[in-house]
Enzyme design. Sequence first.
Site, short mmCIF file in Angstrom:
data_model
loop_
_atom_site.label_atom_id
_atom_site.label_comp_id
_atom_site.label_asym_id
_atom_site.label_seq_id
_atom_site.Cartn_x
_atom_site.Cartn_y
_atom_site.Cartn_z
N LYS A 42 -1.03 4.67 4.45
CA LYS A 42 -1.90 3.76 5.13
C LYS A 42 -1.08 3.67 6.43
O LYS A 42 -0.43 3.40 6.85
CB LYS A 42 -1.90 2.55 4.35
CG LYS A 42 -2.82 1.87 4.89
CD LYS A 42 -3.24 0.41 3.95
CE LYS A 42 -4.08 -0.51 4.74
NZ LYS A 42 -5.31 -0.05 4.91
N HIS A 47 0.98 -1.27 0.28
CA HIS A 47 0.00 0.27 0.21
C HIS A 47 0.90 1.26 0.06
O HIS A 47 2.14 0.94 0.29
CB HIS A 47 -0.90 0.07 1.35
CG HIS A 47 -2.01 -0.89 1.12
ND1 HIS A 47 -2.17 -1.99 1.36
CD2 HIS A 47 -3.44 -0.48 0.79
CE1 HIS A 47 -3.25 -2.73 1.04
NE2 HIS A 47 -4.24 -1.66 0.69
P1 NAP Z 1 -7.16 10.12 4.37
O1 NAP Z 1 -6.59 10.64 3.15
O2 NAP Z 1 -6.23 10.24 5.59
O3 NAP Z 1 -8.49 10.63 4.53
C1 NAP Z 1 -9.15 10.80 5.60
C2 NAP Z 1 -9.91 11.96 5.93
O4 NAP Z 1 -10.78 11.82 6.95
C3 NAP Z 1 -9.00 13.08 6.07
O5 NAP Z 1 -9.08 14.24 5.39
C4 NAP Z 1 -9.14 13.38 7.65
O6 NAP Z 1 -8.64 14.51 8.15
C5 NAP Z 1 -10.57 13.09 7.49
N1 NAP Z 1 -10.82 12.96 8.95
C6 NAP Z 1 -10.34 12.65 10.31
N2 NAP Z 1 -11.19 12.65 11.24
C7 NAP Z 1 -12.38 12.77 10.83
C8 NAP Z 1 -13.64 12.93 11.26
N3 NAP Z 1 -13.92 12.76 12.70
N4 NAP Z 1 -14.70 13.13 10.41
C9 NAP Z 1 -14.75 13.24 9.37
N5 NAP Z 1 -13.53 13.14 8.54
C10 NAP Z 1 -12.31 12.91 9.23
O7 NAP Z 1 -7.23 8.63 4.20
P2 NAP Z 1 -7.62 7.57 2.88
O8 NAP Z 1 -6.63 7.09 2.21
O9 NAP Z 1 -8.86 8.36 2.22
O10 NAP Z 1 -8.12 6.41 3.61
C11 NAP Z 1 -9.58 6.47 4.63
C12 NAP Z 1 -9.77 5.42 5.19
O11 NAP Z 1 -10.47 4.39 3.99
C13 NAP Z 1 -8.62 4.36 5.75
O12 NAP Z 1 -8.87 3.67 6.84
C14 NAP Z 1 -8.30 3.45 4.43
O13 NAP Z 1 -7.47 2.27 5.04
C15 NAP Z 1 -9.64 3.11 3.89
N6 NAP Z 1 -9.56 2.68 2.66
C16 NAP Z 1 -10.71 1.50 2.68
C17 NAP Z 1 -10.94 1.17 1.27
C18 NAP Z 1 -11.85 0.11 1.02
O14 NAP Z 1 -12.39 -0.31 -0.12
N7 NAP Z 1 -12.84 -0.09 1.96
C19 NAP Z 1 -10.02 1.55 -0.20
C20 NAP Z 1 -9.21 2.52 0.27
C21 NAP Z 1 -8.94 3.10 1.58
P3 NAP Z 1 -7.45 14.93 8.71
O15 NAP Z 1 -6.48 14.64 7.55
O16 NAP Z 1 -7.45 16.25 9.45
O17 NAP Z 1 -6.97 13.94 9.66
#
Ligand code: NAP
Length: 268
Positions: A161, A157
């Site tokens: 992550k 990844h």
């Molecule tokens: P990311 O870029 O860090 O995005 C997460 C966002 O959520 C950030 O902007 C963060 O803000 C925000 N956030 C933090 N606390 C929050 C709250 N209480 N309410 C609303 N928003 C909040 O992460 P990502 O790469 O998009 O991944 C997000 C999640 O999805 C991870 O757990 C990842 O493993 C998962 N994922 C799942 C799949 C799937 O198919 N299921 C695929 C890809 C990723 P800050 O930066 O200010 O903290």
Amino acid sequence: MADEQLHILVSGACGRMGRFVAAGIAEAPDMQIVGAVDPAGQGRLLTEFVSSAPADITVSGHLVATLEESQPQIMVDFTAPAVVMGNIEAALDAGVACVVGTTGLSATDLQVVAKMCTSKQVPCLIAPNFSIGANMMMKFAAQAAEVFDYAEIIERHHEGKVDAPSGTALTTAEMMSAARRKPLQEVPTKHDKLPGSRGGVTDERLRIHSLRMPGYVANQEVVLGGTGEVLKIEHITTSRECFIPGVLLAIRKILQFEGLVYGLEKIL
Ligand code: NAP
């Protein structure tokens, strides 16, 4: 058409995944974004992050208030392991169904969500991987595990992550174990010169190796060994767009379900 559209709140709307999810919803004719929550974009217009988003959505930093104001039918959450349980609880309390992609939830967390769904009578779908190809990879790996005695998982990844191993790798291990019904062969590790060099071991005795570096989105290889042969089942993603058809499918189906639905394969 507007009245028939599903009203969606995107939680984590400014994150790497949230932006793709918001764009997918904004471009779907049967869906409408009514709210966006993300402390990273608080007070800014959602269009600054997602050009196709409705022009009148300002990103909020407060989920409970936004649930109240925007009255969504469904919350989609791609945030972080530390906050996702609180977000699910707030949405279910407000009677809002959830589609959750955030990974890192434990078995205990899933039990808690299942209980909340039952007591609030609101459905929640949680999928550690929304990619159709990844779900096929897990299915084929489970099938192959029935006949191979040696198997290990390598997941790769991007460097951002935070949880390891990936939720997909753990789910793959569980599915392989359930299909196999007997433990895999173990290779002795007592001569390993570097602790951890053979990867982490799941309850099912399956070894998982996690790589984190730029250049990858989300890849996984399941390697199965037999006498004189190796079978590799590999899933490669080239863009986060690969998750969007699965997320949209879950949004379209979630209101037909009751309780907790875990895994995209349940609705494919
Ligand atoms: P990311 O870029 O860090 O995005 C997460 C966002 O959520 C950030 O902007 C963060 O803000 C925000 N956030 C933090 N606390 C929050 C709250 N209480 N309410 C609303 N928003 C909040 O992460 P990502 O790469 O998009 O991944 C997000 C999640 O999805 C991870 O757990 C990842 O493993 C998962 N994922 C799942 C799949 C799937 O198919 N299921 C695929 C890809 C990723 P800050 O930066 O200010 O903290």
